[in-house]
Enzyme design. Structure first.
Site: not given
Ligand code: 3H9
Length: 708
Positions: A63, A132
């Site tokens: 992302a 992440e």
């Protein structure tokens, strides 16, 4: 709509190419265009299957990290994650076989998109991971739910808690990908997709059922991971959130597990931990950008190097070059010093070998790149020399005069001085444009920071070459100005002074070290000084005294110099702030002598010793750092506050999850930091003087990062 996902039909297969350079990050528009392109492929009568591939050198690196700044509240993050979950469900419901073709990096949201496809093929060198956690968050687009279904909970737990990517062969063995394409990726992916279309095969990862044994083993793996994290994830929230999300997926349905993932994701995005880690992600990359040294500045290739001084630092620096495959001459004045230096280097490599990180053959090959010498023979062949002799101005100047004589005019001349004026060395060399500081941190072969100190006349080429070299040496190079102690040690003087004064006021060495370690540093100030050597600081103070200066204005504790006079230099002499079993040993015990000295010094200064809280220790030490950091910024010795953060993270192990000393100050709140300075000034004296920049930022309601 921007054309971030191109659509074309090739050989009866719809090819969806994500084209969002440099890393095909999933900006909100990219998500939307993937959704649309999949719909178009399904409706296209000319396509029997779909392939999703990345343009350029990579699939999708995740992302768009910058877009997290738009998520102001947990509700925003929940909504964002809910949106991507729903979108990926639509993608997964594609009625034609959908194949993700991975090359370069398939990371984070990139791997989550790939897992929502029916199949995954990859090039052999693709890197596949859920990093992440390194940004203080958890996979928020279904990764904690789909990865355990594909690879098993144990592997998913490892990948999502350490954040390290796996290789394509390992991903294949684990079931994360289905096939490795040996030749052209797109051709291979199209052929694979057609074969699945012909076999009418579609596989939705969310429908994979983990059987009872898998669930049991998975839940046990969750418990084991939580226990392991107690050691490896001190102070962190996100790794535990990963375990909670994966556990929820094992206990609940896919949809219910996904809800839990979204809640935990939203919670993490809002955390200070994540904000700090995201800040450092960009700060790490920004340090390489020096405003007046453009990207296209010519650089010099470093193929041969030399180091002068075979002591602890010089030996470590020579190892850095050898580790990078660069032959290096290591010079010292006498054979005995050289032999000691080479023996230490060999010992270091043998320790690495005993840990299984090097083979005997690699040790010999690397050692062979280091040539010990007592003369300057061969110095006319090298591209760079790093001077690492004692921290003594006259000795260093004499060394630079020699280097100006024995090296080629284009040779870079770097000093590993930790404090002294680079311009004086530059003048002594007669070639000031070629001279700068390369300040390594102890142990030089381990610590990742390289302060690149620019002198008045250092050329842009020499700075650009040093930045490039730092990457080759696996260091993080940060360009700083030439003030006493540069950035790291200039600020450290204030950190250490506060530690000494806290000791005199009533805290103990053990308490102060423990509090800083609990704060997240690998070692407290006194333990650190015992490793680095109490003699180093003492010699610097002696030099400063000789030129009528001191490191930090205001009161200075006499204890470090008293220890130096007693020959207690730290671990290497078996005694320093602590007592050690033997010289060189790390096994330490408390020494009542320090308490006695603290009492004596307190008495001399008229201080009544008192119990000091852990909170006061942290507040005073971090305030001292931020206040001096503000001066460093105002004086322009650091380009940006993020550079100071990077320096402290890589030079001293400042906890990443706190973002560095300047970022930490912002999380405390600059008004609070300033009011502490005022309070300390009233309590302890005028040496606590607020930095004008700090005062100005508070008055303007701004922060270090929003100075404008
Ligand atoms: C995520 O995916 C969350 C999801 O689970 C849930 C969503 C709901 N975004 O590092 P480089 C920039 S979280 C924005 O120098 P390399 C980078 O700043 C994400 N920008 O190249 C740099 O910009 P500049 C999980 C990004 O070859 C330029 O690209 N993914 C992103 O040495 C080149 O980068 C990650 O954590 C990004 N995601 O290394 C992976 N990635 O040129 C993060 C890069 O202006 N990325 N940029 O300085 C990396 O680890 C490395 O960039 C990578 C390439 C290994 C990919």
């Amino acid at each position: 709509m921007p054309n971030l996902v191109r659509y074309e039909v090739k050989d009866g297969v719809a090819v969806l190419t994500i084209d969002n350079p440099p890393v095909n990050a999933l900006a909100p528009e990219v998500w939307g265009e993937i959704d649309e392109a999949v719909k178009r492929g399904v409706a296209d009568p000319n396509a029997e299957a779909l392939v999703l591939i990345g343009a350029g050198t990579t699939f999708i690196a995740g992302a768009d990290i910058k877009a997290f700044e738009l998520l102001k509240t947990p509700a925003d993050s929940m909504a964002r994650s809910e949106g991507t979950h729903a979108l990926l469900k639509r993608v997964e419901d594609c009625t034609k076989p959908l194949v993700a073709a991975l090359h370069g990096n398939a990371l984070g949201g990139g791997l989550e998109v790939a897992q929502a496809c029916h199949f995954r093929v990859a090039t052999k060198d693709a890197k596949i991971g859920q990093p992440e956690v390194l940004l203080g968050i958890i996979p928020g687009a279904g990764g904690t739910q789909r990865l355990p279904r594909l690879a098993g909970a144990k592997m998913a737990l490892t990948m999502c808690t350490d954040g390290k990517p796996v290789t394509a062969p390992n991903a294949l063995a684990a079931g994360i990908i289905d096939h490795i394409v040996a030749d052209d990726l797109l051709t291979g992916a199209i052929a694979f997709a057609k074969s699945k279309a012909q076999a009418h095969e579609i596989r939705k990862v969310r429908d994979i059922v983990i059987n009872a044994d898998g669930v049991k083993a998975g839940l046990e793996a969750c418990d084991a991971m939580r226990a392991a994290l107690k050691k490896t994830a001190k102070g962190l929230r996100a790794p535990y959130a990963v375990v909670d999300a994966i556990e929820a997926g094992l206990k609940l349905s896919f949809d219910q597990g996904s809800v839990r993932e979204r809640e935990l994701f939203a919670d993490c995005v809002a955390s200070t931990e994540s904000k700090a880690l995201r800040h450092l992600f960009f700060a790490d990359r920004e340090v390489a950008k020096v405003p007046d040294v453009p990207k296209d500045t010519p650089t010099k290739d470093i193929t041969r190097a030399a180091v002068v001084g075979a002591g602890t630092m010089g030996g470590g620096i020579a190892m850095n070059y050898a580790n990078a495959g660069i032959p290096v001459l290591l010079k010292d004045v006498d054979q005995a010093a050289l032999d000691r230096g080479m023996a230490t280097i060999r010992k270091n490599y043998e320790v690495t070998m005993s840990k299984g990180k090097m083979t005997a053959e690699q040790v010999e090959k690397t050692m062979a790149l280091i040539t010990p010498t007592t003369t300057y023979d061969g110095f006319d062949q090298v591209d760079i020399v790093t001077e690492a002799v004692f921290e003594n101005m006259d000795l260093k100047k004499a060394t630079f005069t020699d280097l100006g004589r024995v090296t080629r005019p284009d040779c870079i001349l770097a000093s590993n001085s930790s404090t002294l004026d680079i311009d004086q060395f530059a003048n002594a060399s007669g070639r000031p444009a070629q001279v700068l500081g390369h300040h390594y941190f102890s142990p030089a072969n381990v610590m990742k920071l390289l302060e690149i100190v620019r002198g008045k006349e250092t050329s842009k080429e020499v700075i650009a070459s040093s930045l490039k070299l730092s990457k080759k040496l696996a260091k993080v190079g940060v360009v700083v100005g030439n003030c006493f102690g540069f950035v790291a040690n200039r600020m450290l003087a204030y950190y250490m002074r506060e530690a000494y004064l806290l000791l005199e006021e009533g805290a103990s060495v053990e308490q102060i070290d423990r509090v800083l370690v609990d704060f997240g540093l690998p070692v407290g100030p006194f333990g650190m000084q015992d490793i680095a050597g109490i003699d180093v600081g003492a010699r610097i103070r002696q030099y400063l005294k000789s030129i009528g200066k001191s490191r930090a204005e205001g009161p200075q504790s006499a204890i470090p110099d008293r220890l130096f006079e007693l020959g207690r230099y730290g671990q290497k002499t078996g005694a320093g702030w602590y007592m050690y079993d033997a010289p060189g040993s790390r096994n330490r015990t408390t020494d009542p002598l320090i308490e006695q000295m603290a009492n004596e010094e307190a008495k001399k200064r008229g201080i009544v010793r008192r119990p000091i809280s852990d909170e006061e220790i942290i507040a005073r030490i971090t305030t001292a750092l931020a206040n001096e950091g503000a001066r460093v910024l105002a004086d322009k010795f650091a380009t940006r506050p993020g550079d100071i953060d990077v320096i402290y993270v890589y030079g001293f192990g400042f906890p990443r999850y706190r973002g560095g000393p300047m970022f930490y100050a912002e999380t405390v709140g600059l008004p609070t930091v300033l009011s502490r300075v005022h309070e300390y000034r009233a309590r302890f004296g005028d040496y606590w003087e607020p930095a004008p920049l700090l005062e100005k930022l508070v008055a303007d309601g701004r922060g270090f990062y929003t100075q404008g």
